[in-house]
Scaffold this active site. Structure first.
Site, PDB file in Angstrom:
ATOM      1  N   LEU A  51       0.632  -1.140   0.038  1.00  0.00           N
ATOM      2  CA  LEU A  51      -0.070  -0.010   0.172  1.00  0.00           C
ATOM      3  C   LEU A  51       0.724   1.137   0.054  1.00  0.00           C
ATOM      4  CD1 LEU A  51      -2.692  -0.989   2.757  1.00  0.00           C
ATOM      5  CD2 LEU A  51      -3.048  -0.693   0.106  1.00  0.00           C
ATOM      6  N   GLY A  54       7.046   3.910   4.042  1.00  0.00           N
ATOM      7  CA  GLY A  54       7.276   5.258   4.749  1.00  0.00           C
ATOM      8  C   GLY A  54       8.576   5.296   5.495  1.00  0.00           C
ATOM      9  N   GLY A  57       9.728   1.797   7.071  1.00  0.00           N
ATOM     10  CA  GLY A  57       8.557   0.454   6.952  1.00  0.00           C
ATOM     11  C   GLY A  57       7.894   0.513   5.602  1.00  0.00           C
ATOM     12  N   LYS A  74       1.486  -2.860   8.727  1.00  0.00           N
ATOM     13  CA  LYS A  74       2.810  -1.977   8.687  1.00  0.00           C
ATOM     14  C   LYS A  74       4.093  -2.666   9.174  1.00  0.00           C
ATOM     15  CE  LYS A  74       4.195   2.544  10.202  1.00  0.00           C
ATOM     16  NZ  LYS A  74       3.543   4.166  10.332  1.00  0.00           N
ATOM     17  N   ASP A 168       2.383  15.631  12.842  1.00  0.00           N
ATOM     18  CA  ASP A 168       2.759  15.390  11.376  1.00  0.00           C
ATOM     19  C   ASP A 168       1.526  15.558  10.583  1.00  0.00           C
ATOM     20  OD1 ASP A 168       4.436  15.456   9.188  1.00  0.00           O
ATOM     21  OD2 ASP A 168       5.034  13.231   9.292  1.00  0.00           O
TER      22      ASP A 168
HETATM   23  N1  LIG Z   1      -4.413   1.672   7.632  1.00  0.00           N
HETATM   24  C1  LIG Z   1      -4.045   1.845   6.488  1.00  0.00           C
HETATM   25  N2  LIG Z   1      -5.055   1.468   5.287  1.00  0.00           N
HETATM   26  C2  LIG Z   1      -4.716   1.616   3.882  1.00  0.00           C
HETATM   27  N3  LIG Z   1      -3.528   2.247   3.578  1.00  0.00           N
HETATM   28  C3  LIG Z   1      -2.418   2.520   4.387  1.00  0.00           C
HETATM   29  C4  LIG Z   1      -2.675   2.367   5.996  1.00  0.00           C
HETATM   30  N4  LIG Z   1      -1.637   2.880   6.601  1.00  0.00           N
HETATM   31  C5  LIG Z   1      -0.770   2.978   5.871  1.00  0.00           C
HETATM   32  N5  LIG Z   1      -1.302   2.996   4.489  1.00  0.00           N
HETATM   33  C6  LIG Z   1      -0.679   3.540   3.284  1.00  0.00           C
HETATM   34  O1  LIG Z   1       0.871   3.311   3.329  1.00  0.00           O
HETATM   35  C7  LIG Z   1       1.403   4.586   3.151  1.00  0.00           C
HETATM   36  C8  LIG Z   1       2.882   4.616   4.384  1.00  0.00           C
HETATM   37  O2  LIG Z   1       2.176   4.438   5.813  1.00  0.00           O
HETATM   38  P1  LIG Z   1       2.588   5.211   6.808  1.00  0.00           P
HETATM   39  O3  LIG Z   1       2.727   6.661   6.466  1.00  0.00           O
HETATM   40  O4  LIG Z   1       1.992   4.943   8.253  1.00  0.00           O
HETATM   41  O5  LIG Z   1       4.016   4.649   7.238  1.00  0.00           O
HETATM   42  P2  LIG Z   1       5.192   5.419   7.811  1.00  0.00           P
HETATM   43  O6  LIG Z   1       6.258   4.432   7.656  1.00  0.00           O
HETATM   44  O7  LIG Z   1       4.815   5.533   9.304  1.00  0.00           O
HETATM   45  O8  LIG Z   1       5.410   6.742   7.043  1.00  0.00           O
HETATM   46  P3  LIG Z   1       6.170   8.052   7.671  1.00  0.00           P
HETATM   47  O9  LIG Z   1       7.672   7.900   6.946  1.00  0.00           O
HETATM   48  O10 LIG Z   1       5.237   9.050   6.736  1.00  0.00           O
HETATM   49  O11 LIG Z   1       6.079   8.138   8.935  1.00  0.00           O
HETATM   50  C9  LIG Z   1       0.540   5.467   3.666  1.00  0.00           C
HETATM   51  O12 LIG Z   1       0.940   6.709   2.964  1.00  0.00           O
HETATM   52  C10 LIG Z   1      -0.805   4.941   2.791  1.00  0.00           C
HETATM   53  O13 LIG Z   1      -0.632   5.075   1.635  1.00  0.00           O
END
Ligand SMILES: Nc1ncnc2c1ncn2[C@@H]1O[C@H](COP(=O)(O)OP(=O)(O)OP(=O)(O)O)[C@@H](O)[C@H]1O
Length: 319
Positions: A51, A54, A57, A74, A168
């Site tokens: 999906l 980030g 991850g 995640k 954020d």
């Molecule tokens: N619960 C969810 N349902 C659907 N898509 C999701 C969900 N959580 C995350 N995503 C998708 O995955 C992408 C990355 O998720 P997320 O931002 O939580 O990761 P991260 O590693 O925390 O990123 P960041 O670097 O912004 O902290 C999001 O932009 C979204 O497109």
């Protein structure tokens, strides 16, 4: 620049069956099978697609093999980075504290590998982020923005009342489902305030959405406590949905962080174009007060006429 988050795109080779549950995963009720109250293990999930990526991850769409229910998983590889491990544990603590708001993405549990890699099972939001929707729609109508604003405010009020600062807020961290329910996600840089005046000093989050007091606390309200910073980012987010571009930049203009920081700190707060209603402009004005002490809180903004007449759980009809 130190303020800009270091985004790493790891190729995460984390075979799900190797992961051990950190705590049991009582799945939410489902109408499909009798497995509704079963405790899940990582091996019960099948990866369907990526999906998004980030900071540290990857997020997968997964299917629970017995119930066929879809979730987001995640995966954060923390073993090489103790700071990331600490932050993901904090993210988990926040998700555990925020389990009963319809405006915050729900977590159903976590798995942790002995080496510290962590997987978080999340409610799946099937329409993606507000950022993605904006790219498709170009701009949002005022009605759609008001409906989204009402829900995001509900989430921020809930978090702030539990001493959680998101740090954020931006369109890419607001997830949407097909009912157009908007939920706050990604607590990767959030903070739990231990005391009322706990200073919130570190430069984490996305610099473009940061409030003036975050760059210059002395000039814009004294101690930066983070709550008002979330409200500034929220105001910019709504403006972006209306204008179809980040308010401090012209369409297509590349961000030059030094110029942007000067505009945030020394310029007037951005305003909506004439086409916006007086109510909407007043609402944005309350979010984008430069003095953090004068900025409205989430609880106050919920009483503003732009959103006060809307039911708590109404999704937007259309963009
Ligand atoms: N619960 C969810 N349902 C659907 N898509 C999701 C969900 N959580 C995350 N995503 C998708 O995955 C992408 C990355 O998720 P997320 O931002 O939580 O990761 P991260 O590693 O925390 O990123 P960041 O670097 O912004 O902290 C999001 O932009 C979204 O497109």
């Amino acid at each position: 620049m130190a303020l800009v988050r270091d985004r790493r795109h790891l190729s995460l080779q984390l075979p799900l069956p190797d992961i051990l549950p950190r705590f049991s995963l009582p799945l939410p009720p489902t109408t499909t099978t009798s497995h509704s109250s079963a405790t899940a293990s990582a091996a019960d999930f099948e990866k369907l697609q990526v999906l998004g990526h980030g900071n540290g991850g990857t997020v997968y769409k997964v299917r629970h093999k017995h119930t066929s229910k879809t979730y987001a998983l995640k995966l954060v590889r923390t073993n090489l980075d103790p700071a990331l491990h600490r932050q993901v544990l904090l993210e988990l603590e926040i998700l555990r504290r925020a389990t009963d708001s319809p405006h915050v993405v729900q977590s159903h549990g976590t798995f942790e590998k002995p080496n510290g890699d962590v997987a978080i099972l999340l409610e799946y939001m099937d329409a993606g982020t507000l950022d993605c929707l904006l790219k498709t729609a170009g701009t949002f109508s005022e009605d759609a923005i008001a409906a989204a604003a009402r829900q995001i405010l509900g989430g921020l009020d809930y978090l702030h009342s539990r001493k959680i600062v998101h740090r954020d807020i931006k369109p890419a961290n607001l997830l949407v489902n097909k009912k157009m329910e908007v939920k706050i996600a990604d607590f990767g840089v959030s903070k739990i305030m231990r005391r009322t005046l706990d200073p919130c000093k570190s430069y984490v989050g996305t610099c473009a959405y940061m409030s003036p007091e975050r760059f210059d606390p002395e000039a814009y309200g004294g101690n930066y406590d983070g709550y008002a910073g979330d409200m500034w980012s929220f105001g910019l987010t709504l403006m972006e949905l209306y204008m179809g571009r980040f308010p401090f930049l012209e369409l297509g203009q590349r961000p030059d962080w030094a110029t942007l920081m000067c505009a945030i700190c020394f310029g007037e707060p951005p305003g909506l174009p004439e086409s916006a209603s007086a109510e909407f402009r007043s609402f944005i004005g309350c979010c984008l007060e430069k003095e953090s002490g004068k900025r409205w809180t989430a609880a106050q903004l919920l009483t503003h006429p732009f959103v006060s007449g809307l039911p708590e759980n109404q999704g937007a009809e259309e963009c």
